[in-house]
Each structure stands twice: as C-alpha cells, then as structure tokens.
Scaffold this active site. Structure first.
Site, PDB file in Angstrom:
ATOM      1  N   GLU A  19       2.185   3.742   4.712  1.00 55.50           N
ATOM      2  CA  GLU A  19       3.276   3.721   5.668  1.00 55.50           C
ATOM      3  C   GLU A  19       4.146   2.480   5.490  1.00 55.50           C
ATOM      4  OE1 GLU A  19       5.642   4.703   9.105  1.00 55.50           O
ATOM      5  OE2 GLU A  19       4.614   5.739   7.469  1.00 55.50           O
ATOM      6  N   CYS A 103      -5.958   8.605   8.711  1.00 55.81           N
ATOM      7  CA  CYS A 103      -5.297   7.393   9.203  1.00 55.81           C
ATOM      8  C   CYS A 103      -5.931   6.934  10.509  1.00 55.81           C
ATOM      9  CB  CYS A 103      -3.806   7.651   9.404  1.00 55.81           C
ATOM     10  SG  CYS A 103      -2.921   6.175   9.983  1.00 55.81           S
ATOM     11  N   GLY A 206     -10.429   3.488  -2.158  1.00 49.28           N
ATOM     12  CA  GLY A 206     -11.076   2.387  -1.454  1.00 49.28           C
ATOM     13  C   GLY A 206     -11.538   1.285  -2.375  1.00 49.28           C
ATOM     14  N   ASP A 207     -10.904   0.109  -2.304  1.00 49.15           N
ATOM     15  CA  ASP A 207     -11.301  -1.085  -3.070  1.00 49.15           C
ATOM     16  C   ASP A 207     -11.117  -0.947  -4.582  1.00 49.15           C
ATOM     17  OD1 ASP A 207     -12.002  -2.209  -0.676  1.00 49.15           O
ATOM     18  OD2 ASP A 207     -14.162  -1.905  -0.926  1.00 49.15           O
ATOM     19  N   ARG A 231      -4.088  -0.503  -1.790  1.00 49.55           N
ATOM     20  CA  ARG A 231      -3.851  -1.947  -1.656  1.00 49.55           C
ATOM     21  C   ARG A 231      -3.905  -2.688  -2.983  1.00 49.55           C
ATOM     22  NH1 ARG A 231      -7.955  -4.315   2.307  1.00 49.55           N
ATOM     23  NH2 ARG A 231      -9.332  -2.919   1.176  1.00 49.55           N
TER      24      ARG A 231
END
Length: 351
Positions: A19, A103, A206-207, A231
C-alpha cells in the site's frame, strides 16, 4: 483455465503488493532496476469503488502497457461488490486478480483482509465472485489469524477453491512482522497443496531478501513454485537481479542480483541460463542508486497529474536509494527537508 501463471519460469519472482508503494511509478522503478516475473498493484477496495467510483481508489489502478503480467489486488467482504469490481478490472486489461486475505491493518479487517481468515464462507464467496470476471484468480493470505496452527484448516479451505496461485505470508495476522517467518512449515504446506490442489501454484512471502535467497529456498523445498519479495526491495532495489554483488549492511552479507547480455538487455530465460553464478562487481554503487532515484523523480513528475499524490509521499522512498555509502545519513536528513523534486535533484546531484 490456462493463463500467464502456467508459462512462468520456476521459481518465478513477484513484487509484493504494498500500500502506497507499488503504484505505477515504483513498479517502473523496480522494472528499471531488475524486473520480477510478475507485478502486483497496491490493493484496492471493491466496495469503495462500487459506491464512490475511481475517486475511492486514488490512482491505484493506473497502469501502462509495458507492465505484463500485472495482477490487480483487490479486497473486500461483499461478494456482489467483488464481482462488479473484478469485472471492471478485467475491462481495464489486467492479467489476473488477486484477493487480499492477509492484510492486518485495522482499516482492512473491517470488511476484508485478514478478517476473512475468520470468515471462510465469505472468503469462498469472494473467490467465486471474482472468478466471474474471467481472469485467473489468486489469493494472498497468512498462516492464520491468531495462532500458527490455524494454517492447515485455513489453507486447506483456500486450496479447495481451484486457485491459480496461493501466496502465503508465513506469519499470522497477530504476529504482524514481529517474528521470523515460519519457514519450518513450508514442506508441510507443499504436502497439503499436493493432496488437495496439485494444479495450484504455491508462492511464499516473508523475510526474503533477494533472488538468490529465494532460489535457495526454492532448492531447499521441492514443490515450491514462486517467491514474493516485499520489504526486501527497500533494502535492495536491485533485489530481483540474479548475479550481482553489492555490499549490504542490514543482513550482514553480500547480496546478488541480473545477468545482462553485452548489448545491455536483461537475461530473462532462466531455464536455459548457466547454473554457475557469474558475479558482476559493482563499480560505483552510489552513482547507480542516485541514477535510479533520478529516474524515480522523473516518473513521479510525469504521473503526478494523474495520481495527485503529495510530494511528501515521495520521502518514504529516499531510504531505498540514500544508503550504504559515506555521507548517506547526512544527505538523507537534508532530503527530508526538501519541498519539491527540483530541490531533491539539486541536492543529490551536487553530492
């Protein structure tokens, strides 16, 4: 239904939907740095669009013809709204529809997102509604809402819906991103997929730091199909590259990323690429990052009339580019006081 999902390399890599991050501007920045195999949009609310039209989704569906395959991520809990919105997305020319069922944000769980983990009947109805648009439907979710051991029943319900792809963020809603991703469950999840829906592709999230890390996970867990990076792109905008060595401080190791032909084009057919890794030394990492930031600024200016996003929203991206070189912290602090893209350009090009 056959679709683009059936023609992807193994493993395929996806830029995660984020987002206020993965809009048309940032997707093109990532594509310039090193393109993933699949792009996802930011997530858009179906009910908001049904009742308020395009103003409710604030440019989240803006795209260009050079972004393929591009999957639109939607969310909501009302099947009728999901059906209408999915049909609209199909008309816009997206390649697939992904339903956000993971989310954890408070605004999302009021009528969708991770709340659907506790409402499996609504989740199934939403999938059925989205399929009426004629596009391949996938889901991105988490292991459970509160407890990790919810994963088997919840993922089993989703796998029974004949999805094109199921992406699992390997944490629960309650865990957010505060604990390490549960890689120890990958093999058990693959086994469940093979039992219920062997035709459904399985992607983990994830990670995951970069392509090399993703390929290591793929090799360690036979049956896995895809890798989604979110990320990780903030720590390394070149994270989808296959064979590049750049110093990385956050993870305390080197990261790698893509092979290029002599004419500068990117190697995309990884099925026939050499298995032996070729490491390309970085001549000037700082200048490469600054060049990418300049590209981001140009795109921001180009799309600003369409997206109508304040200059302040651009500042969250500075940490991606101004890092890992002498004076980066000081320069980043100066950039946070700028008021427009011209001031940013003046600062970064004078350092």
């Amino acid at each position: 239904m056959t679709s683009f999902w059936d023609n992807l390399p193994q493993p395929f890599f996806i830029l995660a939907p984020m987002e206020a991050v993965t809009d048309v501007v940032f997707r093109h920045v990532v594509k310039k740095a090193a393109a993933p195999d699949v792009f996802f949009t930011e997530f858009s609310n179906a009910t908001g669009w049904v009742y308020a039209g395009d103003r409710a989704i604030a440019g989240r569906l803006v795209k260009t013809d050079d972004e393929h395959p591009l999957v639109v991520q939607i969310w909501g809990g009302e099947p009728g709204d999901m059906e209408q919105f999915a049909a609209h997305c199909a008309k816009l020319g997206f390649d697939g529809i992904d339903i956000n069922m993971g989310c954890p944000a408070k605004s999302a769980i009021k009528s969708g997102g991770a709340a659907l983990i506790r409402q499996p009947d609504v989740a199934v109805a939403a999938i059925t509604a989205a399929k009426t648009a004629g596009l391949p439907v996938s889901v991105k979710t988490r292991l459970g809402y509160t407890y990790v051991d919810e994963w088997r029943e919840w993922l089993g319900t989703l796998l029974a819906q004949d999805l094109a792809n199921l992406t699992i963020h390997l944490r629960t809603k309650k865990e957010m991103s505060k604990v390490p991703a549960h890689y120890e469950l990958i093999d058990n999840i693959i086994k469940l997929r093979d039992e219920i829906a062997p035709q459904t592709l399985l992607t983990i999230n994830g990670d995951i730091r970069n392509r090399v890390h993703g390929e290591e996970l793929f090799a360690a867990h036979p049956g896995l199909n895809g890798i989604m990076i979110g990320r990780g792109v903030f720590s390394d905008p070149f994270c989808f590259r296959a064979s590049r060595v750049v110093p990385q401080k956050k993870f305390g190791q080197l990261y790698v990323g893509p092979e290029f032909f002599s004419d500068g084009t990117r190697e995309t057919n990884r099925k026939s690429a050499p298995t032996e890794e070729t490491k390309i030394p970085v001549v000037d990492h700082k200048q490469e990052l600054i060049k990418l930031l300049n590209y981001h600024l140009d795109l921001f200016d180009r799309y600003q009339p369409t997206l109508d996003r304040p200059f302040e929203t651009l500042k969250r991206f500075f940490k991606i580019y101004i890092r890992d070189f002498d004076g980066a912290k000081e320069l980043r602090e100066q950039l946070m006081n700028t008021k427009n893209t011209d001031e940013v350009r003046q600062l970064i090009n004078s350092n």
